[in-house]
Scaffold this active site. Structure first.
Site, PDB file in Angstrom:
ATOM      1  N   ASP A 163       0.819  -1.208   0.000  1.00 18.46           N
ATOM      2  CA  ASP A 163       0.000   0.000   0.000  1.00 18.46           C
ATOM      3  C   ASP A 163       0.862   1.271   0.000  1.00 18.46           C
ATOM      4  OD1 ASP A 163      -2.655   1.356   0.470  1.00 18.46           O
ATOM      5  OD2 ASP A 163      -1.604   2.001   2.275  1.00 18.46           O
ATOM      6  N   VAL A 215       3.344   3.028  -1.406  1.00 19.98           N
ATOM      7  CA  VAL A 215       4.785   3.029  -1.156  1.00 19.98           C
ATOM      8  C   VAL A 215       5.396   4.415  -1.331  1.00 19.98           C
ATOM      9  CG1 VAL A 215       5.000   0.598  -1.803  1.00 19.98           C
ATOM     10  CG2 VAL A 215       5.377   2.367  -3.535  1.00 19.98           C
ATOM     11  N   HIS A 216       4.681   5.327  -1.987  1.00 19.50           N
ATOM     12  CA  HIS A 216       5.195   6.694  -2.114  1.00 19.50           C
ATOM     13  C   HIS A 216       5.276   7.383  -0.759  1.00 19.50           C
ATOM     14  CE1 HIS A 216       0.771   6.758  -2.745  1.00 19.50           C
ATOM     15  NE2 HIS A 216       0.827   7.777  -1.895  1.00 19.50           N
ATOM     16  N   GLU A 258       1.486  -0.115  -4.802  1.00 19.98           N
ATOM     17  CA  GLU A 258       0.609   1.009  -5.099  1.00 19.98           C
ATOM     18  C   GLU A 258       1.459   2.255  -4.947  1.00 19.98           C
ATOM     19  OE1 GLU A 258      -3.282   3.511  -3.537  1.00 19.98           O
ATOM     20  OE2 GLU A 258      -1.932   2.514  -2.149  1.00 19.98           O
ATOM     21  N   ASP A 299      -3.105   4.027 -11.651  1.00 18.36           N
ATOM     22  CA  ASP A 299      -4.265   4.912 -11.587  1.00 18.36           C
ATOM     23  C   ASP A 299      -4.464   5.709 -12.868  1.00 18.36           C
ATOM     24  OD1 ASP A 299      -5.208   4.142  -9.138  1.00 18.36           O
ATOM     25  OD2 ASP A 299      -4.474   5.888  -8.037  1.00 18.36           O
ATOM     26  N   ASP A 300      -3.392   5.984 -13.610  1.00 14.96           N
ATOM     27  CA  ASP A 300      -3.562   6.738 -14.855  1.00 14.96           C
ATOM     28  C   ASP A 300      -4.479   5.998 -15.827  1.00 14.96           C
ATOM     29  OD1 ASP A 300      -1.899   8.663 -13.852  1.00 14.96           O
ATOM     30  OD2 ASP A 300      -0.539   8.695 -15.566  1.00 14.96           O
ATOM     31  N   HIS A 332      -6.847   3.888 -14.985  1.00 12.01           N
ATOM     32  CA  HIS A 332      -8.200   4.031 -14.456  1.00 12.01           C
ATOM     33  C   HIS A 332      -8.786   5.395 -14.798  1.00 12.01           C
ATOM     34  CE1 HIS A 332     -10.985   5.659 -11.433  1.00 12.01           C
ATOM     35  NE2 HIS A 332     -11.559   4.481 -11.533  1.00 12.01           N
ATOM     36  N   GLN A 388     -11.129   4.068  -5.607  1.00 14.15           N
ATOM     37  CA  GLN A 388     -11.851   4.874  -6.585  1.00 14.15           C
ATOM     38  C   GLN A 388     -13.354   4.860  -6.357  1.00 14.15           C
ATOM     39  OE1 GLN A 388     -10.115   6.843  -8.263  1.00 14.15           O
ATOM     40  NE2 GLN A 388      -8.137   5.886  -7.868  1.00 14.15           N
ATOM     41  N   ILE A 389     -13.843   3.892  -5.586  1.00 16.92           N
ATOM     42  CA  ILE A 389     -15.252   3.898  -5.180  1.00 16.92           C
ATOM     43  C   ILE A 389     -15.383   4.484  -3.779  1.00 16.92           C
ATOM     44  CG2 ILE A 389     -17.291   2.501  -4.719  1.00 16.92           C
ATOM     45  CD1 ILE A 389     -16.177   0.428  -6.671  1.00 16.92           C
ATOM     46  N   ASN A 425     -13.554   6.274  -1.882  1.00 14.77           N
ATOM     47  CA  ASN A 425     -13.148   7.647  -1.599  1.00 14.77           C
ATOM     48  C   ASN A 425     -14.034   8.680  -2.287  1.00 14.77           C
ATOM     49  OD1 ASN A 425     -11.116   7.001   0.174  1.00 14.77           O
ATOM     50  ND2 ASN A 425      -9.542   6.884  -1.410  1.00 14.77           N
TER      51      ASN A 425
END
Length: 587
Positions: free
Chosen positions: A244, A246-247, A281, A306-307, A309, A378-379, A381
């Protein structure tokens, strides 16, 4: 006898309480305290630090029968319980992921209940079941990202034995299991790690104080993280880990934690004789995460994208708010399909700066990136936790599905997506501390108030109704439109298995055509052509061929195919070159 040990380098005295009896412990030079004590399976135990009378749970607790504030319990599973000796694992290439939350996947919300739905996933065409975090957290229900005892399994789901039975059942059906793990922060309730040692470092992320990954004492903190990851692989037979956010890992050491984890995972994979997969992620769009170590990367196997998505969702739905601002055009969709990241050293208006780094498509295969039309973030949040099915037609959902499932990327579905589930997936918590519960609810309201959402419309995360509303409704499968969409998903995944062109991961062999005004796009995958019409009007596209799958009937002439509104067609032909006067993006 049982061995008890704990790292507490700052303590002057540490004692171990086992079933009510207190025992002294001896310290070594690295700050580890140990004791041998007579104790049987299931014995309750904890640690006392210095003169503090509080009995604290073991940071490496294998089981927390009484919750995260209670005593730990010894856990000694029988290796003979496993029946998956013939399981050889599954590599990332060719996989199809299915993300689910154990607590809301079934009415019962347990591992054993989820086993009863595995045949549905096999028939769907899934290869890998990805579980949202199951580590121990406070309260009866939670997304799982508030975990505080990473080595224990949430008891309400079925505890460690329930997880073992679930993994064993998956392997028996040919399904791999991926587990979401959270190493970038700890939850707000039940985090006793700072009392034991310097587990936390300077600075904060979105979720609180960061872990100490590079300061004094960080060797043991890193060992704590890596030991946890390897334990899921070795003791629970997990096949992949999703790492989860990692950034949010602050790590300045020459060998970053993620690279070391990659090294140690590869070594364990060789020992166990089956693939072990690490998927990040990351919000960074930095391909070094998934670049092989031999050419200077971290060596992780894959990452969520995510891009992809955003490009798919914004183009189909028309949404442009927030981080969708740069997305939505057909050119954006085509470029993202062709190069993996849309933001690749390009300007991000949402961030107000240049973002990302280009992906070397000659080195990194596309299946190292996971593509999805929705996921828990994406749902969940969104203010109301509403799914795409709440605002899109079945045809639009089908178009989104074909763009993700027949792309060169590794597809991932979110539970219920395959039939257009209409139940929301909301953010829910069950914190027992009134102040914390109030703060979480207030924070949620404030977050969406910034976007103009009325505070009274935001579901209270602490309200049990918020959790129960998020359970998917399996009875929807009996409805004709749900059954039709489910059949479409099954057919798409069957096509992916049947045609090697659809699992070819090399982006230089993908060609993309699009028309911005007519809002259609074609993915040319050698002999397979995926025609998608995102417009509310029929569109005539410059491709013909044998029909493999359509959402609505198409009309063909000698030179073109007309696809109905909000629909798609998958055609097969000999090798073709994209033509016509429309825009074209080739990689």
């Amino acid at each position: 006898m049982a061995g008890f040990e704990v790292w507490a380098p700052r303590a002057r005295r540490v004692r171990c309480e086992v079933d009510g009896a207190v025992h002294p412990m001896a310290r070594d030079l690295r700050g580890w305290w140990r004791a041998e004590v007579e104790a049987g399976p299931g014995a309750r135990y904890g640690f006392l630090l210095d003169d503090d009378p509080a009995v604290l749970p073991d940071p490496r607790s294998p089981r927390q029968p009484d919750g995260v504030h209670g005593r730990s319990a010894l856990y000694r599973p029988d290796p003979a319980d496993w029946t998956d000796a013939g399981w050889t694992g599954r590599q990332l290439a060719g996989s199809v992921f299915y993300e689910l939350h154990i607590g809301t996947f079934t009415p019962e919300g347990t591992f054993d209940a989820a086993v009863g739905r595995l045949d549905h996933l096999v028939e769907l065409g899934v290869t890998t079941v990805e579980l949202m975090p199951v580590n121990a957290f406070n309260g009866a229900w939670n997304w799982g990202y508030d975990g505080v005892l990473w080595y224990a399994v949430h008891e309400a789901y079925g505890g460690p034995d329930g997880l073992r039975r679930f993994v064993d059942a998956c392997h028996g059906r040919g399904l791999a299991v991926a587990l979401d793990v959270v190493y970038n922060h700890l939850g707000p309730s039940g985090n006793y790690l700072p009392r034991f040692g310097p587990y936390l470092g300077d600075g904060h992320s979105t979720w609180g104080q960061r872990l100490n990954l590079d300061g004094p004492g960080s060797d043991e903190v890193r060992a704590y993280v890596i030991g946890n990851a390897l334990r899921w692989f070795a003791e629970f037979h997990i096949d992949a880990l999703r790492l989860d956010a990692v950034h949010a890992l602050a790590d300045s050491r020459a060998i970053p934690l993620l690279e070391q984890l990659s090294i140690d995972t590869a070594a364990l994979s060789a020992q166990l004789g089956r693939p072990l997969t690490l998927i990040a992620e990351s919000d960074l769009n930095d391909p070094r995460l998934i670049t092989p170590r031999a050419v200077g990367g971290y060596g992780l196997d894959g990452q969520w994208n995510d891009d992809l998505h955003h490009a798919i969702h914004a183009a189909v739905s028309g949404e442009r708010q927030g981080y969708y601002g740069d997305f939505g055009s057909m050119r954006c969709l085509a470029e993202t399909m062709g190069r993996g990241f849309f933001h690749a050293a390009t300007y991000s208006s949402f961030r107000g700066r240049t973002h990302g780094r280009p992906l070397d498509t000659e080195v990194i295969p596309a299946d190292a990136l996971l593509a999805y039309t929705c996921n828990h973030d994406q749902i969940g949040n969104r203010a109301l936790g509403d799914r795409p099915s709440a605002s899109l037609t079945s045809g639009q959902l089908a178009v989104k599905a074909v763009l993700a499932l027949l792309s060169p990327y590794t597809p991932m579905l979110f539970m219920g997506e395959e039939w257009g589930a209409r139940t929301p997936f909301r953010y829910f918590t069950a914190h027992s501390e009134p102040e914390l519960a109030a703060a979480v609810a207030a924070g949620r309201r404030a977050e969406f108030a910034e976007h103009g959402w009325p505070a009274g419309d935001i579901p209270d995360p602490q309200d049990p109704a918020t959790f129960h509303a998020s359970k998917i409704d399996w009875s929807e499968l009996s409805e004709p439109e749900s059954a039709r969409l489910l059949s479409c998903y099954r057919d798409l995944l069957a096509l992916r298995r049947a045609h090697p062109d659809l699992t070819d991961p090399w982006l230089p062999r993908l060609a993309v055509e699009f028309d911005e005004d007519s809002r259609w796009i074609i993915l040319h995958r050698n002999t397979i052509h995926i025609l998608c019409n995102l417009s509310p009007a029929p569109a005539t596209l410059p491709v013909i061929g044998d029909t493999l799958l359509v959402w609505e009937p198409v009309r063909r002439t000698a030179t073109a195919t007309t696809v109905p509104a909000h629909s798609f067609a998958v055609l097969a032909s000999g090798p073709t070159e994209p033509g016509g006067s429309a825009g074209s993006a080739r990689r």
